[in-house]
Design a protein around this motif. Sequence first.
Motif, PDB file in Angstrom:
ATOM      1  N   SER A   9       4.146   1.733  -5.630  1.00  0.00           N
ATOM      2  CA  SER A   9       5.036   2.336  -6.630  1.00  0.00           C
ATOM      3  C   SER A   9       4.250   3.195  -7.617  1.00  0.00           C
ATOM      4  O   SER A   9       4.824   3.819  -8.507  1.00  0.00           O
ATOM      5  N   VAL A  28       4.963  -0.222   5.165  1.00  0.00           N
ATOM      6  CA  VAL A  28       5.558  -1.047   4.117  1.00  0.00           C
ATOM      7  C   VAL A  28       4.737  -0.849   2.855  1.00  0.00           C
ATOM      8  O   VAL A  28       3.517  -1.028   2.865  1.00  0.00           O
ATOM      9  N   THR A  30       4.335  -1.816  -1.337  1.00  0.00           N
ATOM     10  CA  THR A  30       4.708  -2.907  -2.236  1.00  0.00           C
ATOM     11  C   THR A  30       4.566  -2.507  -3.703  1.00  0.00           C
ATOM     12  O   THR A  30       3.884  -1.556  -4.055  1.00  0.00           O
ATOM     13  N   ALA A  35       9.246  -1.925  -9.779  1.00  0.00           N
ATOM     14  CA  ALA A  35       9.957  -1.882  -8.504  1.00  0.00           C
ATOM     15  C   ALA A  35      10.555  -0.502  -8.256  1.00  0.00           C
ATOM     16  O   ALA A  35      10.974   0.192  -9.188  1.00  0.00           O
ATOM     17  N   GLU A  38      11.917   2.131  -2.628  1.00  0.00           N
ATOM     18  CA  GLU A  38      11.140   2.263  -1.398  1.00  0.00           C
ATOM     19  C   GLU A  38      10.114   1.148  -1.201  1.00  0.00           C
ATOM     20  O   GLU A  38       9.418   1.130  -0.185  1.00  0.00           O
ATOM     21  N   THR A  39      10.007   0.229  -2.169  1.00  0.00           N
ATOM     22  CA  THR A  39       8.942  -0.775  -2.101  1.00  0.00           C
ATOM     23  C   THR A  39       9.493  -2.196  -2.120  1.00  0.00           C
ATOM     24  O   THR A  39      10.623  -2.435  -2.537  1.00  0.00           O
ATOM     25  N   VAL A  40       8.652  -3.134  -1.685  1.00  0.00           N
ATOM     26  CA  VAL A  40       8.985  -4.555  -1.700  1.00  0.00           C
ATOM     27  C   VAL A  40       7.968  -5.284  -2.574  1.00  0.00           C
ATOM     28  O   VAL A  40       6.883  -4.778  -2.846  1.00  0.00           O
ATOM     29  N   TYR A  41       8.326  -6.471  -3.010  1.00  0.00           N
ATOM     30  CA  TYR A  41       7.464  -7.227  -3.916  1.00  0.00           C
ATOM     31  C   TYR A  41       6.305  -7.875  -3.163  1.00  0.00           C
ATOM     32  O   TYR A  41       6.476  -8.443  -2.096  1.00  0.00           O
ATOM     33  N   ASP A  51       8.359 -14.944  -3.393  1.00  0.00           N
ATOM     34  CA  ASP A  51       9.029 -13.649  -3.241  1.00  0.00           C
ATOM     35  C   ASP A  51       8.182 -12.621  -2.507  1.00  0.00           C
ATOM     36  O   ASP A  51       8.634 -11.491  -2.261  1.00  0.00           O
ATOM     37  N   ASN A  52       6.965 -12.977  -2.156  1.00  0.00           N
ATOM     38  CA  ASN A  52       6.078 -12.023  -1.489  1.00  0.00           C
ATOM     39  C   ASN A  52       6.626 -11.575  -0.139  1.00  0.00           C
ATOM     40  O   ASN A  52       7.184 -12.376   0.627  1.00  0.00           O
ATOM     41  N   PHE A  53       6.445 -10.301   0.152  1.00  0.00           N
ATOM     42  CA  PHE A  53       6.710  -9.785   1.489  1.00  0.00           C
ATOM     43  C   PHE A  53       5.842 -10.548   2.484  1.00  0.00           C
ATOM     44  O   PHE A  53       4.684 -10.876   2.200  1.00  0.00           O
TER      45      PHE A  53
END
Length: 292
Positions: A9, A28, A30, A35, A38-41, A51-53
């Motif tokens: 991000s 992917v 993060t 946030a 386009e991103t994941v935690y 909550d991690n990818f």
Amino acid sequence: MKIFISGASGLLGGNCLKHFKEQGHEVVGTHLSYATAETVYFNTLDTAHPDNFDLLAFNPDVIVHCGALTHVDYCETNIEESYEKTVQSTINLVAWAKKCNAKLVYISTDYVFDGADGPYTEAAPLNPLSVYGKHKLEAEQLAVQQLPDTLVLRITNVYGDELRGKNFIARIIEQCTAGQHLTLKLPYDQFASPTNAWDIARAMLVLLEDGKSGIYHIGGSDYMNRVELAQRVLSYYPAATYDLIPTDTASLNQPAARPLLGGFVKLKFASEYPTFLFGTVDSYVAAKVKNQ
């Protein structure tokens, strides 16, 4: 390739995420505190966070470590946090890279040098002056020692498109576009190679696709001080009003020492990719003005 980007991000990570996807790779990206759509935690300091990818399930070919604490003066007075977010995060991603049998890309800096004799080639003596520079070097060396196939990109004065517009050039453009009066007190004795994050992403992918490893200096085609950099951007906004106050670095009384003659000679990269064309501050700002 399947590519995992820590810190996607931010400025460089966001440009990598966009470019790699456009080139057809499975990517992917993060975030931690900021946030985006386009991103994941993923928390690199708490690898067991619920909550991690699921990095292990993704099983990437490449892990790109773009996340770091880059506020140099803050690092100087918050040493433990600097260590955690730069060194410990790298230790943790090295462990993940081993689990996934993935190649690691580590993002380093010209702050690993003392700025007495720049611009620098990859073989120049290392001598970081600040907590930030020392931690970046410690993490860089740790990554290479643990994973000899690591690709290290040293970068400097990064600018370009990012959601938060935090970088120096983006802030000037934003203020000029909004008609705000700028007050800029800038050092004339700090030199570097301003580099577009998009170019770094392009260079990184070329190196990855060719299976390269080791240390590469990646810098733009410009070499200038901070006053010249501001003037270059401001020249595209003739209606802008501003106070530009040149000063020397010592007069700024910054907590962290800076490498004054920083920046890079990217001979290694240029010799391997002689036709790769880096952009300039002029080409970037001209395009922004044209599209406004």
